[in-house]
Motif scaffolding. Structure first.
Motif, PDB file in Angstrom:
ATOM      1  N   ASP A 267      43.450  32.786  73.513  1.00  0.00           N
ATOM      2  CA  ASP A 267      44.362  33.751  72.915  1.00  0.00           C
ATOM      3  C   ASP A 267      45.618  33.903  73.765  1.00  0.00           C
ATOM      4  O   ASP A 267      45.817  33.174  74.754  1.00  0.00           O
ATOM      5  CB  ASP A 267      43.667  35.097  72.695  1.00  0.00           C
TER       6      ASP A 267
ATOM      7  N   LYS B 220      31.778  31.289  57.125  1.00  0.00           N
ATOM      8  CA  LYS B 220      32.221  30.228  58.031  1.00  0.00           C
ATOM      9  C   LYS B 220      32.541  28.994  57.182  1.00  0.00           C
ATOM     10  O   LYS B 220      32.915  29.103  56.025  1.00  0.00           O
ATOM     11  CB  LYS B 220      31.133  29.923  59.061  1.00  0.00           C
TER      12      LYS B 220
ATOM     13  N   HIS C  35      41.148  32.569  55.928  1.00  0.00           N
ATOM     14  CA  HIS C  35      42.584  32.400  55.711  1.00  0.00           C
ATOM     15  C   HIS C  35      42.977  31.013  55.213  1.00  0.00           C
ATOM     16  O   HIS C  35      44.140  30.803  54.849  1.00  0.00           O
ATOM     17  CB  HIS C  35      43.341  32.708  57.005  1.00  0.00           C
TER      18      HIS C  35
ATOM     19  N   THR D 287      34.577  33.861  65.963  1.00  0.00           N
ATOM     20  CA  THR D 287      35.875  34.423  65.614  1.00  0.00           C
ATOM     21  C   THR D 287      36.778  33.362  65.007  1.00  0.00           C
ATOM     22  O   THR D 287      37.447  33.587  63.991  1.00  0.00           O
ATOM     23  CB  THR D 287      36.558  35.030  66.856  1.00  0.00           C
TER      24      THR D 287
ATOM     25  N   GLU E 161      35.252  32.067  61.482  1.00  0.00           N
ATOM     26  CA  GLU E 161      35.351  33.085  60.434  1.00  0.00           C
ATOM     27  C   GLU E 161      36.808  33.319  60.028  1.00  0.00           C
ATOM     28  O   GLU E 161      37.120  33.409  58.835  1.00  0.00           O
ATOM     29  CB  GLU E 161      34.694  34.378  60.909  1.00  0.00           C
ATOM     30  N   TRP E 162      37.718  33.415  61.016  1.00  0.00           N
ATOM     31  CA  TRP E 162      39.125  33.622  60.699  1.00  0.00           C
ATOM     32  C   TRP E 162      39.660  32.438  59.892  1.00  0.00           C
ATOM     33  O   TRP E 162      40.373  32.615  58.899  1.00  0.00           O
ATOM     34  CB  TRP E 162      39.949  33.798  61.975  1.00  0.00           C
ATOM     35  N   THR E 163      39.306  31.236  60.331  1.00  0.00           N
ATOM     36  CA  THR E 163      39.796  30.025  59.666  1.00  0.00           C
ATOM     37  C   THR E 163      39.346  29.968  58.219  1.00  0.00           C
ATOM     38  O   THR E 163      40.147  29.680  57.310  1.00  0.00           O
ATOM     39  CB  THR E 163      39.312  28.770  60.418  1.00  0.00           C
TER      40      THR E 163
ATOM     41  N   LYS F  42      46.206  29.363  64.127  1.00  0.00           N
ATOM     42  CA  LYS F  42      46.325  30.255  62.970  1.00  0.00           C
ATOM     43  C   LYS F  42      47.576  29.946  62.151  1.00  0.00           C
ATOM     44  O   LYS F  42      47.541  29.962  60.906  1.00  0.00           O
ATOM     45  CB  LYS F  42      46.335  31.709  63.444  1.00  0.00           C
TER      46      LYS F  42
ATOM     47  N   THR G 221      47.469  28.817  58.049  1.00  0.00           N
ATOM     48  CA  THR G 221      48.117  29.579  56.981  1.00  0.00           C
ATOM     49  C   THR G 221      49.057  28.736  56.116  1.00  0.00           C
ATOM     50  O   THR G 221      49.505  29.202  55.063  1.00  0.00           O
ATOM     51  CB  THR G 221      48.909  30.767  57.567  1.00  0.00           C
TER      52      THR G 221
END
Length: 329
Positions: A228, A263, A246, A238, A241-243, A204, A208
């Motif tokens: 995690d 995605k 952001h 997860t 989608e997060w990638t 993450k 960013t």
């Protein structure tokens, strides 16, 4: 007439019983777990193509979710079942199953078919040689083709693309055989940087930092081994989608299950279904004729693109690409 009918019925019954008595038993060893999207596609291709009379028995190593120091124990447990059940043929799905069980399978005389292998399969056998009773299908992400697709969809101002992967077996094999085991490589004038980690926090943090000033696009490879802060595996959806939410640059992928609304935009994807279907054809040939086909190198993958993600990034898809693409929502 009645006698002929009785004889005919007995012959049908005998044929049915004979086919059941000699039905082939196939043991399938999955490196991962049944809900993993890539493996589900492999299984679908396998099951829809293999001789329907064959009995299939699955074992799962679950190596995307368990600690690496447990891999050998899982392999030993599966091996004890193979020895007990004596299948007619063994199929290994993806690298870890072949790595931990391939040599024992061929030493015991079982025919072996592998699929989804990123590494050179010879490295999993003695003397770096592929045994005569082995066939299979290689998995090779189409790197150059994806970079060419990216250049047609995204303004390549920097001529710089980042590929992010976990540090699992699949990713390390891709790095070795597709990326020349380097952190930075030049591919037809595009600089490709490689970032690998098993930490979702590190993943993450890297995402960013991405923007149009430093990279043109992000390609996400294998990421199912990300963990995690509690050392728990992070679900695939997860991560993707997060990638994609952001990332400051368009996101592409090698695998269809990572593409779609929310995605990755898509890419030229390796097909798990193709891997399974090709392996099934090899199984059918071996058990029918006794002949082992050559190891198969997959065809160029399918173009998979998401309408929603193209729209979100303001990309107008050229018609000549649309015509040869599988379009997702």
């Amino acid at each position: 007439m009645r006698i002929n009918l009785v004889v005919s019925s007995l012959m049908i019954l005998f044929t049915l019983c004979s086919s059941l008595a000699y039905a082939k038993n196939i043991t399938i060893i999955d490196s991962y777990h049944s809900s993993y999207p890539w493996g589900k596609a492999e299984r679908q291709g396998l099951e829809e193509t293999i001789n329907p009379s064959y009995k299939l028995t699955y074992y799962e190593m679950d190596t995307k979710r368990i600690d690496k120091d447990l891999f050998q124990a899982i392999a030993d447990e599966i091996w004890s079942n193979i020895v007990t059940n004596r299948p007619d043929l063994v199929v290994t799905m993806d690298d870890n199953a072949l790595k931990y069980l391939g040599q024992r399978i061929v030493n015991a005389g079982f025919p072996l078919v592998f699929l989804g292998v990123n590494n050179d399969p010879r490295t999993y056998f003695d003397n770096h040689e592929l045994p005569n009773n082995v066939a299979g299908v290689l998995e090779r992400p189409p790197l150059k083709q994806n970079l060419n697709l990216i250049s047609q969809l995204v303004p390549t101002l920097n001529k710089r693309v980042l590929i992010m992967m976990d540090s699992g077996t699949t990713s390390n094999s891709i790095r070795l055989h597709t990326l020349d085991d380097k952190d930075v490589i030049d591919v037809d004038g595009t600089t490709l940087e490689v970032f690998m980690t098993n930490s979702f926090s590190e993943w993450k943090s890297r995402v960013t930092t991405l923007n149009r000033d430093n990279y043109d696009a992000l390609v996400i490879g294998s990421y199912a081994s990300l963990r995690d802060n509690n050392n728990q595996q992070v679900p695939d959806d997860t991560v993707s989608e997060w990638t994609c939410i952001h990332s400051g640059i368009p996101v592409f992928t090698f695998w269809q299950h990572g593409a779609g609304k929310g995605k990755a935009m898509g890419g030229i994807a390796v097909s798990g279904y193709f891997q399974g279907a090709s392996a099934a054809k090899a199984v059918n040939q071996i058990l029918t004729s006794g002949k082992f086909p050559y190891v198969e190198v997959p065809e160029i993958g399918e173009v998979i693109l998401s309408e929603e993600e193209l729209s979100r990034w303001g990309i107008e898809l050229p018609n000549f690409i649309r015509k040869r693409s599988i379009m997702l929502e």
